[in-house]
Design an enzyme around this catalytic site. Structure first.
Site, PDB file in Angstrom:
ATOM      1  N   ASP A 107       4.298   6.061  -9.539  1.00  0.00           N
ATOM      2  CA  ASP A 107       5.150   6.285  -8.372  1.00  0.00           C
ATOM      3  C   ASP A 107       5.282   5.012  -7.540  1.00  0.00           C
ATOM      4  OD1 ASP A 107       6.006   8.979  -8.475  1.00  0.00           O
ATOM      5  OD2 ASP A 107       4.031   9.663  -7.872  1.00  0.00           O
ATOM      6  N   LEU A 108       4.155   4.380  -7.251  1.00  0.00           N
ATOM      7  CA  LEU A 108       4.181   3.222  -6.367  1.00  0.00           C
ATOM      8  C   LEU A 108       4.913   2.045  -7.003  1.00  0.00           C
ATOM      9  CD1 LEU A 108       0.530   3.562  -5.053  1.00  0.00           C
ATOM     10  CD2 LEU A 108       2.622   4.033  -3.783  1.00  0.00           C
TER      11      LEU A 108
END
Length: 395
Positions: free
Chosen positions: A172-173
């Site tokens: 996600d990051l």
């Protein structure tokens, strides 16, 4: 300081982590970020915990991590009123961020062609799980699923038989980071062309994109990399080692550093099995045992001090609370204070970027806004929108 993106307006339709992280990064650089949330509950990460904080125990620290420097408005995008408001916001925005499943915006009546009809200068960031096209492009994507599918879990863990996910939601990051990077490139190009474009990335692409030497080990070397626990697959000694009161980490990147470490620990650096990095990798289990036998004589503080004197890269393994108490972290402005409407003054992990003007003068950071309560900026954003519309033009 207003920040390098102070005149950029970002319309954040995303939720959970990847898209909100991208929008937060742009907000950290001074962009005016409008977070659009459904009136019923808003971003689902508002309900993710524990921990929850606040007098009613209903504020998610997960949500706080990805939504600073934003204004929250509530909009039902399925209603006629919501669609009309979204049209008005699109006309006044520079960037739109979304991480819906493929086709959701189209069904809402806002395909890319329609968005660019409303605002030809709009840069659209679209983040998906596995890509917007291809044989599995429509799959829903969550971080741990992407870590496994993209090969990262096969590289992580104590052995090839025990794949581990990375502790942080790294897929996600990384998608958020790559997405923000793509947005900046598209904004830069818009200065020349006058037109926006679509920037696409995915959790899958962002993890595959950081395979680095693990990727070329296969694509060029036809070797399948596997998990090596806390030790590097190509360099030795490089990893975590036990000493008298716990563990330290060593990163011995060349033979010069190896000689310093070996002499410190009473190991003959020139013996055939340890003479070169290739030799040390072949005999790595023996090497680890010899190093740990020597390290057992003293505690971590002793060894870290001695290794520091020799200029050999070494470090402790800190818990999260120790990291944020560390003077070095604070000196790098990696914590920011914000005034939350319910929690009061709180500290949040800050932006990893710092800017220095010509002449070596460091610029003061952007004044940070606390992550917003659901819909707290409805009136303020509508007033801002009316003012923009009266002035004419987009961001």
């Amino acid at each position: 300081m207003p920040g390098p993106l102070h005149d950029i307006v970002v319309l954040d339709l995303s939720r959970a982590l990847a898209g909100p992280h991208a929008a937060q990064m742009l907000g950290d650089l001074g962009a005016y970020v409008i977070k659009v949330e459904h009136p019923s509950g808003g971003d689902e990460s508002r309900g993710w915990g524990p921990p929850f904080v606040g007098p009613d125990g209903d504020i998610s620290t997960y949500f706080l991590a990805a939504n600073r420097n934003k204004r929250s408005i509530t909009v039902d995008l399925k209603s006629a009123e919501g669609k009309e408001l979204l049209e008005r916001l699109v006309r006044q925005s520079d960037v739109l961020i979304e991480n819906f499943r493929t086709g959701v915006l189209d069904r809402l009546g806002f395909p890319v062609a329609r968005l660019h009809e409303l605002n030809p200068r709009l840069v659209i960031l679209s983040i998906t799980g596995f890509g917007h096209d291809g044989p599995e492009g429509g799959r829903p994507g969550y971080d741990q699923i992407a870590q496994g599918e993209a090969g990262l879990m096969s590289l992580t863990g104590p052995s090839p038989d025990e794949p581990y996910r990375v502790g942080a939601s790294i897929a996600d990051l990384l998608a958020g980071i790559h997405g923000a990077f793509g947005v900046l490139a598209a904004l830069f190009e818009r200065e020349r062309t006058g037109r926006g474009k679509v920037v696409r990335t995915s959790l899958l692409a962002s993890v595959v994109g950081i395979h680095s030497y693990h990727g070329t080990a296969w694509t060029v070397g036809r070797t399948v990399p596997k998990a090596n626990g806390n030790h590097h697959s190509s360099i030795a000694p490089y990893g975590a080692f036990r000493c008298a009161d716990g563990m330290i980490q060593l990163a011995v990147a060349n033979d010069g550093q190896w000689r310093k470490v070996a002499e410190l620990l009473g190991i003959d650096p020139d013996q055939p099995k340890y003479a070169t990095n290739r030799d040390r990798l072949i005999h790595r289990d023996e090497l680890i045992a010899d190093i740990e036998k020597a390290l057992a004589a003293h505690d971590r503080a002793h060894w870290l001090a001695r290794l520091g004197e020799l200029g050999v890269p070494a470090g402790a393994i800190r818990s999260i609370d120790e990291v944020y108490a560390w003077d070095q972290v604070r000196s790098q402005r990696l914590l920011v204070k914000v005034d939350h409407p319910v929690l009061g003054e709180i500290e949040l992990p800050g932006s990893p970027l710092r800017f220095e003007a010509p002449g070596g003068v460091e610029e003061e950071p952007v004044r940070h806004l606390a992550p917003p309560a659901l819909g707290q900026d409805n009136e303020a954003v509508l007033a801002w929108l009316r003012e923009r519309e009266q002035g004419g033009g987009s961001g």
